[in-house]
Write an enzyme that holds these catalytic residues in place. Sequence first.
Site, PDB file in Angstrom:
ATOM      1  CG  ASP A 245      -1.918   1.122   1.383  1.00 26.11           C
ATOM      2  OD1 ASP A 245      -1.724   1.963   0.331  1.00 26.11           O
ATOM      3  OD2 ASP A 245      -2.412   1.562   2.410  1.00 26.11           O
TER       4      ASP A 245
ATOM      5  CD  GLU B  41      35.454  11.733   3.271  1.00 30.34           C
ATOM      6  OE1 GLU B  41      35.139  12.688   4.078  1.00 30.34           O
ATOM      7  OE2 GLU B  41      36.237  11.491   2.665  1.00 30.34           O
TER       8      GLU B  41
ATOM      9  CD  GLU C 216      31.940  14.280   9.582  1.00 29.95           C
ATOM     10  OE1 GLU C 216      33.033  14.368   9.356  1.00 29.95           O
ATOM     11  OE2 GLU C 216      31.178  15.021  10.028  1.00 29.95           O
TER      12      GLU C 216
ATOM     13  CD  GLU D 113      35.597  13.696  11.710  1.00 30.09           C
ATOM     14  OE1 GLU D 113      35.694  14.751  12.294  1.00 30.09           O
ATOM     15  OE2 GLU D 113      35.736  13.428  10.576  1.00 30.09           O
TER      16      GLU D 113
ATOM     17  CD  GLU E  91      34.757  10.715   7.856  1.00 25.80           C
ATOM     18  OE1 GLU E  91      35.895  10.351   7.083  1.00 25.80           O
ATOM     19  OE2 GLU E  91      34.388  11.602   8.369  1.00 25.80           O
TER      20      GLU E  91
ATOM     21  CG  HIS F 100      32.853  16.351   3.858  1.00 27.41           C
ATOM     22  ND1 HIS F 100      34.007  16.202   4.523  1.00 27.41           N
ATOM     23  CD2 HIS F 100      32.034  17.041   4.325  1.00 27.41           C
ATOM     24  CE1 HIS F 100      33.933  16.955   5.539  1.00 27.41           C
ATOM     25  NE2 HIS F 100      32.713  17.504   5.305  1.00 27.41           N
TER      26      HIS F 100
ATOM     27  NE  ARG G 277      39.791  18.401   5.030  1.00 28.07           N
ATOM     28  CZ  ARG G 277      40.992  18.303   4.438  1.00 28.07           C
ATOM     29  NH1 ARG G 277      42.110  19.166   4.372  1.00 28.07           N
ATOM     30  NH2 ARG G 277      41.376  17.029   4.115  1.00 28.07           N
TER      31      ARG G 277
ATOM     32  CD  GLU H 176      35.971  16.495   0.750  1.00 26.81           C
ATOM     33  OE1 GLU H 176      35.840  15.945   1.588  1.00 26.81           O
ATOM     34  OE2 GLU H 176      37.051  17.297   0.453  1.00 26.81           O
TER      35      GLU H 176
ATOM     36  NE  ARG I 187      35.121  20.780   3.301  1.00 25.89           N
ATOM     37  CZ  ARG I 187      35.693  19.878   4.155  1.00 25.89           C
ATOM     38  NH1 ARG I 187      36.117  18.681   3.608  1.00 25.89           N
ATOM     39  NH2 ARG I 187      35.753  19.976   5.410  1.00 25.89           N
TER      40      ARG I 187
END
Length: 451
Positions: A57, A137, A139, A194, A201, A250, A322, A340, A342
């Site tokens: 359903d 990645e 976390e 982390e 992670e 990320h 970063r 990447e 982020r």
Amino acid sequence: MTSGNISDTEQAVLDEIEEKDVDFLRLQFTDILGTVKNVSVPARQAEKAFAEGIYFDGSSIEGFVRIQESDMRLVPDPETFAVLPWRQKEDSAAGRMICDVYDTYTGEPFEGDPRRVLKNAIDRAEEMGYDVNAAPEPEFFLFEEDEDGYATTETGDHGGYFDVAPKDLASDVRRDIIYGLEEMGFEIEASHHEVARGQHEINFEYDDALSTADNVATFRTVVRAIAAQHDLHATFMPKPIPKINGSGMHTHLSLFTEDGENAFHDEDDEFNLSDTAHSFLAGILEHAPAITAVADPTVNSYKRLVPGYEAPVYVAWSDRNRSALIRKPAARVPAASRIEARFPDPSCNPYLALAALIHAGLDGIEKDLECPDPVRENIYEFDEEKREEYGIETLPSNLGEAVDALEEDEVILEALGEHVGPKFIEAKSQEFEDYLVDVSQWELDRYLETF
């Protein structure tokens, strides 16, 4: 030997079910918000599931269909079969297969199925001559449970980035999670504590985009189940504890040509990125505000996306630091050239988030968008005047702004499709409205006795 119209791959699953004494199968799919759902059937129904599908359903699932059009069909993907490591007993086991959702009346794939949304993005890439690879990645936090089994925000450890025991008391839990993931076919690359206390992670190997989204859904399920065996609660909530780092996801992306070459690599480029990669990157930057609604889909997501806690909020890219939205990681070999993103967080629907990123990047390629220069300074240290000088915009500051950006972005709306787009906007608009009329404990603590 296969039976009837059963394929060799399906027959291999049937053989494994018998060999490993699997007595129940979980037929898994996700709703529009990314919540994993499943229909459990006796394992003896596996051949029927392959041949005919299993009916359910759809009106009971968030964002699927109305009550008058509720009959849906699950068609399992045999490539996703795995035995659940936490459900194995001496004389029986339980298995899992991820399913595609079909419309019972038309017999066609259901366009409201998030897995179909991602398949549409992959089809678009293939039409342009590309295969999409991705590596996330995700976390997460591990919290203690109270005496009644409910989650607290007590972490039980005081570890920091890459700490080891005795500060990282959850290393044994991570080990068991890794064993469980490996039993389900994951190739684990690394795991570590982390930055924040209680935060962890576990990185797994890149794969094609569809397998990666399947893996994220599976990863979250495995982490929660095995954490629960240790009387811990695992959460992928982006910011469960105020004033410390939140959890991101990320996401590394690359395109490969039909002959297996990395379309993102150019040996002669300063950053070893091809024109294709630069345009793909520019496409994500162009559509970043709208993507944010999909990749950071909760009110809580925007408690993470603030300066000062290692979360990217500035629409820029860099090959060195970063603080930018997108980073170009170092690559040891040409095949590893990638970008990447982020800004996604682990609360997102991985199928929809990857679809949005892919469509945005492909739009950049189709329009031959020019990529801005990388920003090599720490953008967190820029004041508003310097950000304006560099032409750096910021992501939406809350879910409402992000939904507004999504409603105005035809490319990302098209990526979600005519069914998912409106349903997603409706659900997230309601979530933000509910948040706006709520009164938080912070407000009570600050104002109740003051005024």
